[in-house]
Design a protein around this motif. Sequence first.
Motif, PDB file in Angstrom:
ATOM      1  N   PRO A 124       0.830  -1.213   0.000  1.00  0.00           N
ATOM      2  CA  PRO A 124       0.000   0.000   0.000  1.00  0.00           C
ATOM      3  C   PRO A 124       0.859   1.257   0.000  1.00  0.00           C
ATOM      4  N   TYR A 125       1.147   1.782  -1.165  1.00  0.00           N
ATOM      5  CA  TYR A 125       2.004   2.964  -1.250  1.00  0.00           C
ATOM      6  C   TYR A 125       1.137   4.214  -1.327  1.00  0.00           C
ATOM      7  N   ARG A 126       1.452   5.188  -0.498  1.00  0.00           N
ATOM      8  CA  ARG A 126       0.607   6.397  -0.479  1.00  0.00           C
ATOM      9  C   ARG A 126       0.815   7.228  -1.746  1.00  0.00           C
ATOM     10  N   GLY A 127      -0.271   7.745  -2.267  1.00  0.00           N
ATOM     11  CA  GLY A 127      -0.165   8.609  -3.445  1.00  0.00           C
ATOM     12  C   GLY A 127      -0.088   7.816  -4.738  1.00  0.00           C
ATOM     13  N   LYS A 128      -0.477   6.550  -4.670  1.00  0.00           N
ATOM     14  CA  LYS A 128      -0.420   5.682  -5.862  1.00  0.00           C
ATOM     15  C   LYS A 128      -1.516   6.069  -6.848  1.00  0.00           C
ATOM     16  N   PHE A 129      -1.191   5.904  -8.148  1.00  0.00           N
ATOM     17  CA  PHE A 129      -2.183   6.142  -9.197  1.00  0.00           C
ATOM     18  C   PHE A 129      -3.310   5.114  -9.156  1.00  0.00           C
ATOM     19  N   ASP A 151       8.193   6.736 -16.497  1.00  0.00           N
ATOM     20  CA  ASP A 151       7.696   7.417 -15.293  1.00  0.00           C
ATOM     21  C   ASP A 151       8.917   7.835 -14.490  1.00  0.00           C
ATOM     22  N   PRO A 152       9.263   9.144 -14.522  1.00  0.00           N
ATOM     23  CA  PRO A 152      10.481   9.598 -13.843  1.00  0.00           C
ATOM     24  C   PRO A 152      10.356   9.649 -12.317  1.00  0.00           C
ATOM     25  N   MET A 153       9.165   9.392 -11.783  1.00  0.00           N
ATOM     26  CA  MET A 153       8.950   9.362 -10.317  1.00  0.00           C
ATOM     27  C   MET A 153       8.011   8.206 -10.037  1.00  0.00           C
ATOM     28  N   MET A 154       8.513   7.006 -10.258  1.00  0.00           N
ATOM     29  CA  MET A 154       7.607   5.851 -10.416  1.00  0.00           C
ATOM     30  C   MET A 154       6.908   5.405  -9.137  1.00  0.00           C
ATOM     31  N   ALA A 175      13.882   8.282  -6.739  1.00  0.00           N
ATOM     32  CA  ALA A 175      15.017   8.595  -5.871  1.00  0.00           C
ATOM     33  C   ALA A 175      15.116   7.588  -4.734  1.00  0.00           C
ATOM     34  N   SER A 176      14.009   6.973  -4.368  1.00  0.00           N
ATOM     35  CA  SER A 176      14.009   6.077  -3.211  1.00  0.00           C
ATOM     36  C   SER A 176      14.363   4.643  -3.600  1.00  0.00           C
ATOM     37  N   PRO A 177      15.394   4.064  -2.965  1.00  0.00           N
ATOM     38  CA  PRO A 177      15.738   2.667  -3.288  1.00  0.00           C
ATOM     39  C   PRO A 177      14.614   1.709  -2.917  1.00  0.00           C
ATOM     40  N   PHE A 178      13.810   2.106  -1.929  1.00  0.00           N
ATOM     41  CA  PHE A 178      12.695   1.226  -1.576  1.00  0.00           C
ATOM     42  C   PHE A 178      11.671   1.175  -2.714  1.00  0.00           C
ATOM     43  N   CYS A 179      11.439   2.307  -3.391  1.00  0.00           N
ATOM     44  CA  CYS A 179      10.505   2.306  -4.530  1.00  0.00           C
ATOM     45  C   CYS A 179      11.018   1.404  -5.641  1.00  0.00           C
ATOM     46  N   ARG A 180      12.328   1.463  -5.875  1.00  0.00           N
ATOM     47  CA  ARG A 180      12.897   0.594  -6.911  1.00  0.00           C
ATOM     48  C   ARG A 180      12.657  -0.871  -6.544  1.00  0.00           C
ATOM     49  N   GLU A 320      16.942   3.276  -9.816  1.00  0.00           N
ATOM     50  CA  GLU A 320      17.062   4.257  -8.739  1.00  0.00           C
ATOM     51  C   GLU A 320      17.762   5.459  -9.355  1.00  0.00           C
ATOM     52  N   GLY A 321      17.216   6.657  -9.211  1.00  0.00           N
ATOM     53  CA  GLY A 321      17.858   7.814  -9.827  1.00  0.00           C
ATOM     54  C   GLY A 321      17.105   9.090  -9.529  1.00  0.00           C
ATOM     55  N   ASP A 322      17.542  10.156 -10.190  1.00  0.00           N
ATOM     56  CA  ASP A 322      16.988  11.472  -9.917  1.00  0.00           C
ATOM     57  C   ASP A 322      16.266  11.991 -11.155  1.00  0.00           C
ATOM     58  N   ALA A 323      15.002  12.368 -10.981  1.00  0.00           N
ATOM     59  CA  ALA A 323      14.210  12.852 -12.116  1.00  0.00           C
ATOM     60  C   ALA A 323      14.760  14.168 -12.665  1.00  0.00           C
ATOM     61  N   PHE A 338       3.635  10.825 -15.110  1.00  0.00           N
ATOM     62  CA  PHE A 338       4.113  10.821 -13.731  1.00  0.00           C
ATOM     63  C   PHE A 338       3.247  11.677 -12.824  1.00  0.00           C
ATOM     64  N   SER A 339       3.465  11.436 -11.564  1.00  0.00           N
ATOM     65  CA  SER A 339       2.764  12.205 -10.553  1.00  0.00           C
ATOM     66  C   SER A 339       3.824  12.697  -9.581  1.00  0.00           C
ATOM     67  N   PRO A 340       4.059  14.030  -9.548  1.00  0.00           N
ATOM     68  CA  PRO A 340       5.098  14.523  -8.633  1.00  0.00           C
ATOM     69  C   PRO A 340       4.589  14.445  -7.202  1.00  0.00           C
ATOM     70  N   PRO A 341       5.499  14.544  -6.225  1.00  0.00           N
ATOM     71  CA  PRO A 341       5.001  14.642  -4.857  1.00  0.00           C
ATOM     72  C   PRO A 341       4.018  15.811  -4.826  1.00  0.00           C
TER      73      PRO A 341
HETATM   74  C1  LIG Z   1       3.301  10.803  -5.875  1.00  0.00           C
HETATM   75  S1  LIG Z   1       4.638   9.681  -5.718  1.00  0.00           S
HETATM   76  C2  LIG Z   1       4.489   8.723  -7.157  1.00  0.00           C
HETATM   77  C3  LIG Z   1       3.518   7.602  -6.996  1.00  0.00           C
HETATM   78  C4  LIG Z   1       3.383   6.771  -8.245  1.00  0.00           C
HETATM   79  N1  LIG Z   1       2.717   7.505  -9.297  1.00  0.00           N
HETATM   80  C5  LIG Z   1       2.651   5.456  -7.963  1.00  0.00           C
HETATM   81  O1  LIG Z   1       1.699   5.136  -8.686  1.00  0.00           O
HETATM   82  O2  LIG Z   1       3.025   4.763  -7.018  1.00  0.00           O
HETATM   83  C6  LIG Z   1       6.028  10.683  -6.018  1.00  0.00           C
HETATM   84  C7  LIG Z   1       7.364   9.965  -6.006  1.00  0.00           C
HETATM   85  O3  LIG Z   1       8.391  10.896  -6.350  1.00  0.00           O
HETATM   86  C8  LIG Z   1       9.591  10.371  -5.795  1.00  0.00           C
HETATM   87  N2  LIG Z   1      10.639  11.417  -5.843  1.00  0.00           N
HETATM   88  C9  LIG Z   1      10.829  12.478  -5.035  1.00  0.00           C
HETATM   89  N3  LIG Z   1      11.914  13.174  -5.415  1.00  0.00           N
HETATM   90  C10 LIG Z   1      12.422  12.542  -6.505  1.00  0.00           C
HETATM   91  C11 LIG Z   1      13.529  12.795  -7.371  1.00  0.00           C
HETATM   92  N4  LIG Z   1      14.372  13.822  -7.183  1.00  0.00           N
HETATM   93  N5  LIG Z   1      13.735  11.942  -8.412  1.00  0.00           N
HETATM   94  C12 LIG Z   1      12.918  10.862  -8.615  1.00  0.00           C
HETATM   95  N6  LIG Z   1      11.880  10.592  -7.820  1.00  0.00           N
HETATM   96  C13 LIG Z   1      11.617  11.407  -6.780  1.00  0.00           C
HETATM   97  C14 LIG Z   1       9.160   9.938  -4.411  1.00  0.00           C
HETATM   98  O4  LIG Z   1      10.057   8.971  -3.892  1.00  0.00           O
HETATM   99  C15 LIG Z   1       7.770   9.356  -4.679  1.00  0.00           C
HETATM  100  O5  LIG Z   1       7.840   7.954  -4.832  1.00  0.00           O
END
Ligand SMILES: C[S@@+](CC[C@H](N)C(=O)[O-])C[C@H]1O[C@@H](n2cnc3c(N)ncnc32)[C@H](O)[C@@H]1O
Length: 472
Positions: A124-129, A151-154, A175-180, A320-323, A338-341
Amino acid sequence: MERTDSSRISFINEEKRSYQAENITGTVFGGVRENLFPRHLELVPQLNEVYELELAYYESKILTDEQIIRNGAYFARVGDTFTRHFLMCSGEPVRLPQHSSSRLRSFFRTNQFKTGYATHGLFPYRGKFHPQMIKGVINVMGLKPGDTVLDPMMGSGTVLIEAKLMGIKSIGVDASPFCRFMTQVKLDALTVSLAPVREALENCRSVYDYFVRLAGQPNRGSKKRLERESGDLFVRDSGDKYAPRSKNRGDLPWGSEIPEVYDFLLLAYLDAAGYAERSDRKSPYEQFRAILERYLFVAEKIQLVLAGAESELAESKALEGDARGLPIEDSSIEGIIFSPPYSFAIDYLENDSFHLRFLRTDIDKLREGMIGLRGRTLRQKFELYEADMEKVLSECARVLRPGRICTIVVGTNNNQLSKIFEVPPDEVKGIDELLVELGKPHGLHLIRKLSRQITGMANTMRTEFIVMLQRS
Ligand SMILES: C[S@@+](CC[C@H](N)C(=O)[O-])C[C@H]1O[C@@H](n2cnc3c(N)ncnc32)[C@H](O)[C@@H]1O
């Protein structure tokens, strides 16, 4: 001769009256759906929002019948043939013969067609699509098998899972290794060998004890307690980020040698441990057992559905990387979603601290690169967010092929923004508008904006926008 406004309105009204007289029976008794869609297309049940109807309408205009059957998001049937989306959500094999069983027809539960299908529900990831919405958006963007979507912020990998199922290649970055890690497990779970997972479930207690030896006993109902007591319990004797795969796998009590199985079990353990921190209703072990049972059920269900069609799944890469600096070549991507924070509403690192520590992540260092978390005051946070998002959009423009579309799904927290700008909430410029402005200098131009309401008492954010920008 120019008509005045009032004469134009009365002319239009006259037209409508004569139209009504002739067509009232067809229009009203036919209903909106019947007027919008050809008769042989049957919509999925629970389609109850305007944006969904709009995406469904575009799908019906853009896709052929075969494409709707294979990849449509909003249709249950094309003529006599069930769509894959319908079968996937119903848990029926996609190769099912064309007949409708009464069980299939009566299997309509809330949200069954929107989310929770395939492997989306594994963590259950918060903010998931909403996965169904992503499938619809992928179609409306004109993406086809052979194309690559980014998806640069997957986050939890919703775009990658949908694309894989649709036969569209995908790249995800976070950016988060846990997301990867989480995304990779969800992708692998579509095909992972399940016999060893069943074996692990039979030996659930020793599997649990194994992870406890590795990670420490999860604490119940208190994050603070976890931080104070556990110290560096989560630090394992390896410099390897994904150490469980290479180092400790061999010690597992049932002797599994399959990395994908190991990671599947580990995600279940981390899910259970995170849950135990938030609630003490069940013991951490009972929680682990319940979660592992559910994970197995989810994977069994989708694998049954996909049986025989595995070769149609597309390649996906979770990185794992930076958008703000994507490891991707110029003009090499056919679509971005993508969906930014959401500005600075969710502290993802705080939410995932247990999991990140387990993966030996330096959380303070990671925080420096996390968009939305940088800065001290609200104002500073906003300014850094704006600067970061401009970099993300310039990277999106760089990697996207000309003429292709970048879709951003973003909500706006007007209460928060109104405090920063000291204006009433209804006068605030939303994050959606800000992103459109930031994209322009990089050749990303608005072509369509849809909105959807976010329901739920706890939500301060009421509207989410689907913003489509086209690369010039
Ligand atoms: C709203 S969430 C995305 C949720 C995703 N759409 C899903 O369905 O699970 C935003 C994501 O942006 C990531 N994020 C924040 N800063 C980042 C950066 N500099 N580069 C890549 N990802 C980043 C966060 O770790 C977070 O997972």
